[in-house]
Design an enzyme around this catalytic site. Structure first.
Site, PDB file in Angstrom:
ATOM      1  N   THR A   1      40.091  78.368  57.546  1.00 34.06           N
ATOM      2  CA  THR A   1      40.822  78.158  58.807  1.00 34.06           C
ATOM      3  C   THR A   1      42.236  77.615  58.529  1.00 34.06           C
ATOM      4  O   THR A   1      42.579  77.261  57.402  1.00 34.06           O
ATOM      5  CB  THR A   1      39.998  77.249  59.744  1.00 34.06           C
TER       6      THR A   1
ATOM      7  N   ASN B   1      37.027  82.191  59.505  1.00 33.30           N
ATOM      8  CA  ASN B   1      35.866  81.368  59.172  1.00 33.30           C
ATOM      9  C   ASN B   1      35.900  80.937  57.710  1.00 33.30           C
ATOM     10  O   ASN B   1      36.874  80.372  57.272  1.00 33.30           O
ATOM     11  CB  ASN B   1      34.540  82.038  59.565  1.00 33.30           C
TER      12      ASN B   1
ATOM     13  N   SER C   1      34.703  75.197  66.587  1.00 30.25           N
ATOM     14  CA  SER C   1      35.089  73.779  66.556  1.00 30.25           C
ATOM     15  C   SER C   1      36.601  73.609  66.548  1.00 30.25           C
ATOM     16  O   SER C   1      37.093  72.477  66.455  1.00 30.25           O
ATOM     17  CB  SER C   1      34.516  73.110  65.303  1.00 30.25           C
TER      18      SER C   1
ATOM     19  N   GLY D   1      38.868  72.853  58.961  1.00 33.13           N
ATOM     20  CA  GLY D   1      37.838  71.972  58.397  1.00 33.13           C
ATOM     21  C   GLY D   1      36.456  72.169  58.978  1.00 33.13           C
ATOM     22  O   GLY D   1      35.630  71.256  58.899  1.00 33.13           O
ATOM     23  N   GLY D   2      36.182  73.351  59.576  1.00 33.09           N
ATOM     24  CA  GLY D   2      34.833  73.637  60.069  1.00 33.09           C
ATOM     25  C   GLY D   2      34.402  72.609  61.098  1.00 33.09           C
ATOM     26  O   GLY D   2      35.175  72.219  61.982  1.00 33.09           O
TER      27      GLY D   2
HETATM   28  N1  GLY Z   1      35.033  79.208  62.161  1.00 34.79           N
HETATM   29  C1  GLY Z   1      35.199  77.835  62.400  1.00 34.79           C
HETATM   30  C2  GLY Z   1      35.234  77.500  63.831  1.00 34.79           C
HETATM   31  O1  GLY Z   1      35.685  78.277  64.628  1.00 34.79           O
HETATM   32  O2  GLY Z   1      34.788  76.453  64.193  1.00 34.79           O
END
Ligand code: GLY
Length: 565
Positions: free
Chosen positions: A376, A396, A448, A467-468
């Protein structure tokens, strides 16, 4: 780590301060004296500033930076991915979020990543064409240009096209991430051809040239949405994915639409917080956490208690993420209640200062996720008219699906892993969930990503980070720093800590907790785990209206650059 630029412009000689303020206060309150950009890459930051220099506004610069990052930071985002662009237009105060999130293909189904025994096969939801949602990034860039920008795409995409065609030397992040993603990357001939060197992991000095991607960008510059979602580009994307076992159809691409959504607004101790609504969980989790914390006076409390309270707020807000949130076009969610102060009062009531967790605590079987790959991206922009953009974009996991449909140069996302494939199984970030975020044809997967604006009487901040699952807790910590009056350079640098409900664990960077805090938190019943690497790559612009000072800061964990001029 690469050197950073952190410039503060607009400082005023002390003696002249009073006269200066009298003369220009009405003006500085209306518009910032400088343009500012913070992004994850110098070439992207420069592309944005060049557009501003050419008379473009922040929205034009956002198109240029999005496209440039798609070329120069393939670990994080790309034309094959999506994102959220949070906008503030100075002329009329309009605030909106462009939702360019990927959608599941129409042929996707609830159990597509389960094997015959009903087990979740995560390799298929993070690698290869089956893991890819229908991209929203190209449509969002065109939407931004057509509805908010003033320059043609030919101008705003020019830098990205140049970077793709001429190539550039890859940085440390690329070299580290490609080692991790090599096993998946070598399975896609087109991806390997572009991102590997003669089929092997490239070494320092590797020059990444992306001629097919330059051509795809030129098609978008010439034909707008049609340059990607129909015609030869769409045919190549569909043929390439289907030949490799994917599900995409021309209808998936033709029917992709961006959506403008009203941002979420919260109030935390005199700070106006504007953030991402569903299908991001960011704004809801951030608002819930801040609402809970607004009932405590965090300033005088001991740092053990302070971090305990922040963690307990995160725990409760992330639990609601898992329970309730998904794509608003598919599920009805109690967002109003979740973000209300009355609900925060209820949640706060069972937070105990002496004990971690909920009154009834179940042990977690979900292991801590190894989110150590770079994924990201985020950029923040402020222009001299006062327009703002906070954009978080993603394919992602690092290098997305590691799959490129031949002839397109487009690295596809693996955002399908952000859906809940099986109740009780975590995604790559260890996030769990339920029905609201199960796979359905055409549905957007819960995110997120948390592009955010913060404002008090004097200051405006534009921020976000990759950072997920940890994105939201990083933005929360930055908001608390903003509330304490810390400088932007401090928010991006400070070591972080995180809790996401499941796994039931405080994850922290080296230095994020002191030995004393670790012992104190353990005594309250917390389980703790130090992350193997630092995480996040926050990009911030801060405008202090009172003194006309504009600051930009880029996270020292990444290769980003922040410039003010
Ligand atoms: N792919 C990470 C997010 O959208 O949360």
């Amino acid at each position: 780590m690469t050197a950073k630029i952190l410039r503060v412009c607009g400082a005023v000689p002390q003696g002249l301060l009073f006269v200066y303020l009298l003369l220009i206060l009405p003006w500085v309150a209306a518009a910032p004296p400088y343009n500012a950009v913070a992004s994850a890459d110098l070439l992207a930051t420069k592309a944005g500033l060049e557009i501003l220099d050419q008379g473009g506004n922040a929205f034009d610069a956002a198109v240029a930076i999005s496209a440039a990052l798609a070329v120069v930071e393939p670990t994080g985002s790309g034309l094959g991915g999506g994102g959220f662009w949070l906008l503030h237009r100075a002329a009329d105060g309009k605030e909106t979020m462009i939702d360019g999130r990927e959608r599941a293909p129409f042929a996707a189904s609830r159990n597509m990543f389960l094997n015959a025994a009903g087990e979740f096969e995560q390799q298929r939801s993070i690698n290869g064409p089956l893991s890819a949602g229908i991209p929203g990034m190209p449509a969002a860039m065109v939407h931004l240009a057509e509805h908010y920008g003033r320059l043609p795409l030919k101008t705003t995409l020019a830098a990205a096209i140049r970077y793709a065609r001429e190539g550039f030397a890859v940085g440390e992040t690329y070299l580290r991430s490609i080692v991790l993603r090599y096993p998946a990357m070598k399975n896609s001939a087109a991806a390997a051809d572009i991102f590997l060197r003669n089929g092997a992991v490239p070494e320092a000095g590797f020059r990444l040239v992306q001629k097919d991607l330059a051509h795809t960008l030129e098609r978008i510059a010439a034909h707008g949405v049609a340059g990607f979602y129909s015609g030869p580009a769409a045919a190549a994307l569909v043929e390439g994915t289907r030949d490799a076992g994917g599900l995409w159809t021309l209808r998936d691409l033709e029917e992709y639409r961006v959506v403008e959504r009203d941002p979420l607004h919260a109030e935390y101790k005199g700070i106006r917080v504007t953030s991402a609504p569903p299908p991001s969980s960011g704004g809801v989790v951030l608002t819930e956490s801040l609402n809970m914390l607004s009932g405590f006076d965090l300033r005088p409390v001991d740092t053990i208690d302070r971090k305990h309270l922040v963690v307990e707020a995160m725990r409760r807000a992330y639990r609601d993420r898992a329970r309730y949130l998904g794509d608003p076009d598919f599920v009805s969610m109690p967002v109003e209640r979740l973000t209300s102060m009355a609900y925060a009062d209820e949640l706060r009531a069972d937070i105990r200062l002496d004990r971690a967790g909920f009154p009834v605590r179940k042990p977690s079987a979900i292991p801590a996720a190894p989110i150590e790959a770079h994924n990201t991206t985020h950029f923040s922009i402020l222009d001299k008219e006062g327009n703002r953009v906070a954009a978080t974009l993603s394919i992602n996991y690092a290098f997305g699906s590691c799959f490129v449909p031949p002839g397109t140069g487009v690295l596809l996302n693996d955002e399908m892993d952000d859906f809940v494939s099986r109740e009780g199984s975590g995604n790559i970030y260890g996030l769990t969930g339920g029905d609201p975020n199960r796979i359905e044809p055409g549905k957007r997967m819960l995110s997120s990503m948390t592009p955010t604006f913060l404002e008090d009487e004097d200051r405006v901040a534009i921020l976000g980070t990759p950072g997920g699952s940890r994105i939201i807790s990083m933005v929360l910590l930055a908001t608390l720093d903003f509330a304490q009056g810390q400088a932007a350079a401090s928010w991006v640098r400070v070591p972080r800590y995180h809790h996401q409900y499941l796994p039931d664990l405080i994850q922290y960077e080296k230095g994020g907790l002191t030995e004393r805090e670790i012992t104190g938190l353990q005594k309250k019943g917390h389980r703790l785990n130090e992350t193997s690497r630092p995480y996040g790559n926050m990009q911030v612009v801060l405008w202090d209206k009172k003194n006309g000072r504009v600051t930009a800061a880029s996270d020292p964990r990444g290769d980003g650059w922040a410039l003010v001029r």
